[in-house]
Design a protein around this motif. Structure first.
Motif, PDB file in Angstrom:
ATOM      1  N   VAL A 132     -10.670 -15.282  -6.583  1.00  0.00           N
ATOM      2  CA  VAL A 132     -11.312 -15.372  -5.275  1.00  0.00           C
ATOM      3  C   VAL A 132     -11.978 -14.029  -4.989  1.00  0.00           C
ATOM      4  CG1 VAL A 132     -10.952 -15.710  -2.797  1.00  0.00           C
ATOM      5  CG2 VAL A 132      -9.638 -17.066  -4.450  1.00  0.00           C
ATOM      6  N   TRP A 133     -13.266 -14.078  -4.749  1.00  0.00           N
ATOM      7  CA  TRP A 133     -14.046 -12.878  -4.450  1.00  0.00           C
ATOM      8  C   TRP A 133     -14.119 -12.713  -2.934  1.00  0.00           C
ATOM      9  CZ3 TRP A 133     -17.232  -9.871  -7.937  1.00  0.00           C
ATOM     10  CH2 TRP A 133     -17.030 -10.188  -9.285  1.00  0.00           C
ATOM     11  N   LEU A 134     -13.743 -11.555  -2.465  1.00  0.00           N
ATOM     12  CA  LEU A 134     -13.770 -11.237  -1.038  1.00  0.00           C
ATOM     13  C   LEU A 134     -14.679 -10.038  -0.829  1.00  0.00           C
ATOM     14  CD1 LEU A 134      -9.926 -11.586  -0.534  1.00  0.00           C
ATOM     15  CD2 LEU A 134     -11.654 -13.247   0.149  1.00  0.00           C
ATOM     16  N   GLY A 135     -15.609 -10.174   0.095  1.00  0.00           N
ATOM     17  CA  GLY A 135     -16.543  -9.093   0.364  1.00  0.00           C
ATOM     18  C   GLY A 135     -16.490  -8.657   1.810  1.00  0.00           C
ATOM     19  N   LEU A 136     -17.086  -7.511   2.050  1.00  0.00           N
ATOM     20  CA  LEU A 136     -17.118  -6.906   3.387  1.00  0.00           C
ATOM     21  C   LEU A 136     -15.700  -6.666   3.905  1.00  0.00           C
ATOM     22  CD1 LEU A 136     -20.031  -9.036   4.872  1.00  0.00           C
ATOM     23  CD2 LEU A 136     -20.186  -6.784   3.784  1.00  0.00           C
ATOM     24  N   VAL A 137     -14.794  -6.337   2.992  1.00  0.00           N
ATOM     25  CA  VAL A 137     -13.401  -6.068   3.356  1.00  0.00           C
ATOM     26  C   VAL A 137     -13.338  -4.617   3.847  1.00  0.00           C
ATOM     27  CG1 VAL A 137     -10.995  -6.095   2.629  1.00  0.00           C
ATOM     28  CG2 VAL A 137     -12.616  -7.716   1.624  1.00  0.00           C
ATOM     29  N   ASN A 138     -13.710  -4.446   5.099  1.00  0.00           N
ATOM     30  CA  ASN A 138     -13.834  -3.112   5.680  1.00  0.00           C
ATOM     31  C   ASN A 138     -12.952  -2.929   6.906  1.00  0.00           C
ATOM     32  OD1 ASN A 138     -15.818  -2.472   3.743  1.00  0.00           O
ATOM     33  ND2 ASN A 138     -17.327  -3.583   4.944  1.00  0.00           N
ATOM     34  N   ASP A 139     -11.942  -3.763   7.012  1.00  0.00           N
ATOM     35  CA  ASP A 139     -11.064  -3.758   8.168  1.00  0.00           C
ATOM     36  C   ASP A 139      -9.613  -3.720   7.696  1.00  0.00           C
ATOM     37  OD1 ASP A 139      -9.349  -5.625  10.073  1.00  0.00           O
ATOM     38  OD2 ASP A 139     -10.969  -4.770  11.265  1.00  0.00           O
ATOM     39  N   PRO A 140      -8.786  -2.875   8.278  1.00  0.00           N
ATOM     40  CA  PRO A 140      -7.382  -2.809   7.857  1.00  0.00           C
ATOM     41  C   PRO A 140      -6.642  -4.143   8.010  1.00  0.00           C
ATOM     42  CG  PRO A 140      -7.906  -0.966   9.318  1.00  0.00           C
ATOM     43  CD  PRO A 140      -9.101  -1.882   9.300  1.00  0.00           C
ATOM     44  N   ASP A 141      -7.005  -4.945   8.993  1.00  0.00           N
ATOM     45  CA  ASP A 141      -6.348  -6.238   9.162  1.00  0.00           C
ATOM     46  C   ASP A 141      -6.657  -7.169   7.988  1.00  0.00           C
ATOM     47  OD1 ASP A 141      -5.204  -5.452  11.568  1.00  0.00           O
ATOM     48  OD2 ASP A 141      -6.827  -6.312  12.768  1.00  0.00           O
ATOM     49  N   ALA A 142      -7.897  -7.137   7.493  1.00  0.00           N
ATOM     50  CA  ALA A 142      -8.258  -7.956   6.333  1.00  0.00           C
ATOM     51  C   ALA A 142      -7.486  -7.497   5.102  1.00  0.00           C
ATOM     52  CB  ALA A 142      -9.758  -7.896   6.084  1.00  0.00           C
ATOM     53  N   THR A 143      -7.361  -6.194   4.943  1.00  0.00           N
ATOM     54  CA  THR A 143      -6.594  -5.660   3.818  1.00  0.00           C
ATOM     55  C   THR A 143      -5.143  -6.126   3.896  1.00  0.00           C
ATOM     56  OG1 THR A 143      -8.050  -3.722   3.735  1.00  0.00           O
ATOM     57  CG2 THR A 143      -5.916  -3.528   2.627  1.00  0.00           C
ATOM     58  N   ALA A 144      -4.563  -6.088   5.078  1.00  0.00           N
ATOM     59  CA  ALA A 144      -3.182  -6.551   5.275  1.00  0.00           C
ATOM     60  C   ALA A 144      -3.061  -8.046   4.990  1.00  0.00           C
ATOM     61  CB  ALA A 144      -2.717  -6.237   6.691  1.00  0.00           C
ATOM     62  N   ASP A 145      -4.058  -8.835   5.393  1.00  0.00           N
ATOM     63  CA  ASP A 145      -4.039 -10.274   5.130  1.00  0.00           C
ATOM     64  C   ASP A 145      -4.104 -10.551   3.627  1.00  0.00           C
ATOM     65  OD1 ASP A 145      -3.846 -10.982   7.810  1.00  0.00           O
ATOM     66  OD2 ASP A 145      -6.013 -11.273   8.040  1.00  0.00           O
ATOM     67  N   ILE A 146      -4.896  -9.772   2.912  1.00  0.00           N
ATOM     68  CA  ILE A 146      -4.988  -9.935   1.459  1.00  0.00           C
ATOM     69  C   ILE A 146      -3.648  -9.607   0.817  1.00  0.00           C
ATOM     70  CG2 ILE A 146      -6.055  -9.030  -0.647  1.00  0.00           C
ATOM     71  CD1 ILE A 146      -8.634  -8.632   1.123  1.00  0.00           C
ATOM     72  N   ALA A 147      -3.047  -8.505   1.225  1.00  0.00           N
ATOM     73  CA  ALA A 147      -1.745  -8.114   0.676  1.00  0.00           C
ATOM     74  C   ALA A 147      -0.695  -9.184   0.949  1.00  0.00           C
ATOM     75  CB  ALA A 147      -1.311  -6.766   1.252  1.00  0.00           C
ATOM     76  N   ALA A 148      -0.683  -9.736   2.145  1.00  0.00           N
ATOM     77  CA  ALA A 148       0.291 -10.772   2.495  1.00  0.00           C
ATOM     78  C   ALA A 148       0.075 -12.027   1.660  1.00  0.00           C
ATOM     79  CB  ALA A 148       0.203 -11.102   3.985  1.00  0.00           C
ATOM     80  N   TRP A 149      -1.173 -12.391   1.426  1.00  0.00           N
ATOM     81  CA  TRP A 149      -1.492 -13.570   0.624  1.00  0.00           C
ATOM     82  C   TRP A 149      -1.017 -13.399  -0.822  1.00  0.00           C
ATOM     83  CZ3 TRP A 149      -6.892 -14.505  -1.713  1.00  0.00           C
ATOM     84  CH2 TRP A 149      -6.949 -15.760  -2.327  1.00  0.00           C
ATOM     85  N   VAL A 150      -1.313 -12.246  -1.392  1.00  0.00           N
ATOM     86  CA  VAL A 150      -0.876 -11.983  -2.767  1.00  0.00           C
ATOM     87  C   VAL A 150       0.651 -11.977  -2.836  1.00  0.00           C
ATOM     88  CG1 VAL A 150      -0.872 -10.291  -4.640  1.00  0.00           C
ATOM     89  CG2 VAL A 150      -3.000 -10.780  -3.403  1.00  0.00           C
ATOM     90  N   ALA A 151       1.293 -11.356  -1.862  1.00  0.00           N
ATOM     91  CA  ALA A 151       2.761 -11.312  -1.839  1.00  0.00           C
ATOM     92  C   ALA A 151       3.360 -12.712  -1.733  1.00  0.00           C
ATOM     93  CB  ALA A 151       3.241 -10.441  -0.682  1.00  0.00           C
ATOM     94  N   ALA A 152       2.650 -13.627  -1.078  1.00  0.00           N
ATOM     95  CA  ALA A 152       3.126 -15.002  -0.928  1.00  0.00           C
ATOM     96  C   ALA A 152       2.853 -15.858  -2.163  1.00  0.00           C
ATOM     97  CB  ALA A 152       2.484 -15.647   0.297  1.00  0.00           C
ATOM     98  N   GLY A 153       2.095 -15.338  -3.114  1.00  0.00           N
ATOM     99  CA  GLY A 153       1.812 -16.074  -4.346  1.00  0.00           C
ATOM    100  C   GLY A 153       0.359 -16.038  -4.773  1.00  0.00           C
ATOM    101  N   GLY A 154      -0.555 -15.862  -3.815  1.00  0.00           N
ATOM    102  CA  GLY A 154      -1.974 -15.767  -4.144  1.00  0.00           C
ATOM    103  C   GLY A 154      -2.597 -17.089  -4.544  1.00  0.00           C
ATOM    104  N   PRO A 155      -3.786 -17.038  -5.159  1.00  0.00           N
ATOM    105  CA  PRO A 155      -4.527 -18.250  -5.506  1.00  0.00           C
ATOM    106  C   PRO A 155      -3.695 -19.236  -6.326  1.00  0.00           C
ATOM    107  CG  PRO A 155      -5.873 -16.310  -5.892  1.00  0.00           C
ATOM    108  CD  PRO A 155      -4.484 -15.822  -5.586  1.00  0.00           C
TER     109      PRO A 155
END
Length: 114
Positions: A65-88
């Motif tokens: 999954v390609w994510l762009g314009l990831v320029n916000d700390p909340d988006a970074t935290a959401d990505i980390a939480a998703w990967v920690a939960a198992g990811g794609p």
């Protein structure tokens, strides 16, 4: 994660690029490999992060999954939480991450995903 030409540089103003790397690395180092690469050739989408499925996620249908314009700390935290939960393939991302998802050109995808 891209950290080359545009991503991770002062060209993208108002972003703590170092904090983004530290957040992802510290939160995910025990479960995923976080790699910074020079350029993913999607500069118009800087900062770019590609989330690859885990070895369990790929057989479950997960694809990069390609994510762009990831320029916000909340988006970074959401990505980390998703990967920690198992990811794609194993976990659904926070709905807001749909706003960051994009499809790079086939040429670019082949270079990164193969």
């Amino acid at each position: 994660m891209c950290r080359g030409c545009c991503c991770g540089t002062d060209k993208i103003l108002g972003v703590d690029h170092t904090a983004q790397v530290v957040t992802l690395t510290s939160e995910l180092s025990s479960i995923a490999r976080v790699r910074a690469v020079n350029c993913l050739d999607a500069c118009e989408q800087a900062n770019v992060i590609v989330v690859q499925p885990s070895s369990a996620g790929r057989p479950a249908g997960g694809r990069p999954v390609w994510l762009g314009l990831v320029n916000d700390p909340d988006a970074t935290a959401d990505i980390a939480a998703w990967v920690a939960a198992g990811g794609p393939g194993l976990a659904d991302p926070a709905a807001v991450l749909d706003l960051y998802e994009f499809a790079p050109s086939r040429r670019v995808r082949r270079g990164v995903e193969d």
